[in-house]
Design a protein around this motif. Structure first.
Motif, short mmCIF file in Angstrom:
data_model
loop_
_atom_site.label_atom_id
_atom_site.label_comp_id
_atom_site.label_asym_id
_atom_site.label_seq_id
_atom_site.Cartn_x
_atom_site.Cartn_y
_atom_site.Cartn_z
N UNK A 248 0.83 -1.21 0.00
CA UNK A 248 0.00 0.00 0.00
C UNK A 248 0.87 1.27 0.00
N UNK A 249 1.91 1.24 -0.79
CA UNK A 249 2.83 2.35 -0.99
C UNK A 249 3.60 2.74 0.27
N UNK B 14 3.77 -1.53 8.69
CA UNK B 14 3.93 -0.55 7.61
C UNK B 14 4.30 0.80 8.21
N UNK B 15 5.25 1.46 7.57
CA UNK B 15 5.74 2.76 8.03
C UNK B 15 4.98 3.87 7.32
N UNK C 8 3.53 8.09 7.48
CA UNK C 8 3.93 9.40 7.99
C UNK C 8 3.37 9.69 9.37
N UNK C 9 2.34 8.96 9.76
CA UNK C 9 1.69 9.18 11.06
C UNK C 9 2.06 8.09 12.07
N UNK C 10 3.07 7.28 11.75
CA UNK C 10 3.48 6.21 12.65
C UNK C 10 3.23 4.85 12.02
N UNK C 11 3.58 3.83 12.76
CA UNK C 11 3.44 2.46 12.25
C UNK C 11 1.98 2.03 12.18
N UNK C 12 1.67 1.29 11.13
CA UNK C 12 0.38 0.63 10.99
C UNK C 12 0.67 -0.86 11.02
N UNK D 78 6.60 -12.56 -2.40
CA UNK D 78 5.16 -12.54 -2.19
C UNK D 78 4.60 -11.31 -2.91
N UNK D 79 3.60 -11.55 -3.77
CA UNK D 79 2.97 -10.47 -4.52
C UNK D 79 1.48 -10.49 -4.22
N UNK D 80 0.96 -9.33 -3.77
CA UNK D 80 -0.46 -9.18 -3.44
C UNK D 80 -1.13 -8.29 -4.48
N UNK D 81 -2.30 -8.75 -4.95
CA UNK D 81 -3.07 -7.99 -5.93
C UNK D 81 -4.54 -8.01 -5.56
#
Length: 167
Positions: free
Chosen positions: A42-43, A69-70, A72-76, A142-145
């Motif tokens: 997710x970019x 996931x990193x 701009x508002x912190x880790x998700x 691993x590729x997610x689509x």
């Protein structure tokens, strides 16, 4: 039938069962264990872990997954659990996906020698696929689509993993 004949028949049946299990669990055997990876999901830059294991008397197979996931508002943090039935054929099986966003999705998995393609979701929810492909030297891609409204596939995640002792 003599005792020797019965013994030989039992040995052959046991060998056939072991061979059938190896054929139907091949990719699961190959990917079993702990994996650590990095990628873009997710970019966002992501640190990922997976654990693949047999459970419940080796009648099922489980994937435990975590993605940090990193943003701009912190880790998700996104976590998931997939449970697969051990396949009755060497080429496909069913499963179900549960995740920390509250989703449950059915899985139709296609099994290949060095890959597992998990086709997940429904027309009513969202349709997607995740391809787990073994590479050489204990590496996995691993590729997610996800399927868009026009029926095209849009990739939203690509990660590379290495086999890990622990994570």
């Amino acid at each position: 039938m003599t005792k020797n004949s019965i013994f030989i028949l039992l040995v052959l049946l046991a060998m056939s069962a072991v061979e059938l299990r190896a054929q139907t669990t091949g990719i699961f055997e190959k990917i079993r264990g702990n994996w650590k990876g990095t990628g873009i999901v997710n970019q966002m830059d992501s640190a990922l872990t997976m654990k693949w294991e047999f459970f419940l008397g080796e009648k099922f197979y489980r994937l435990t997954f975590k993605n940090t996931m990193k943003s701009g508002k912190g880790d998700i943090i996104f976590e998931g659990l997939a449970v697969y039935q051990l396949p009755e054929t060497a080429s496909e099986t069913d499963g179900i996906w549960y995740d920390s966003f509250g989703f449950m999705r059915p899985i139709k998995a296609v099994l290949e020698k060095d890959a597992l393609t998990a086709n997940w979701g429904t027309l009513q929810t969202e349709e997607g696929k995740t391809v787990y492909r073994l590479l050489e030297n204990d590496k996995m891609e691993v590729v997610d689509s996800v399927k868009t409204k026009d029926g095209a596939w849009r990739e939203f995640g690509r990660s590379n993993y290495v086999r890990a002792v622990e994570y």
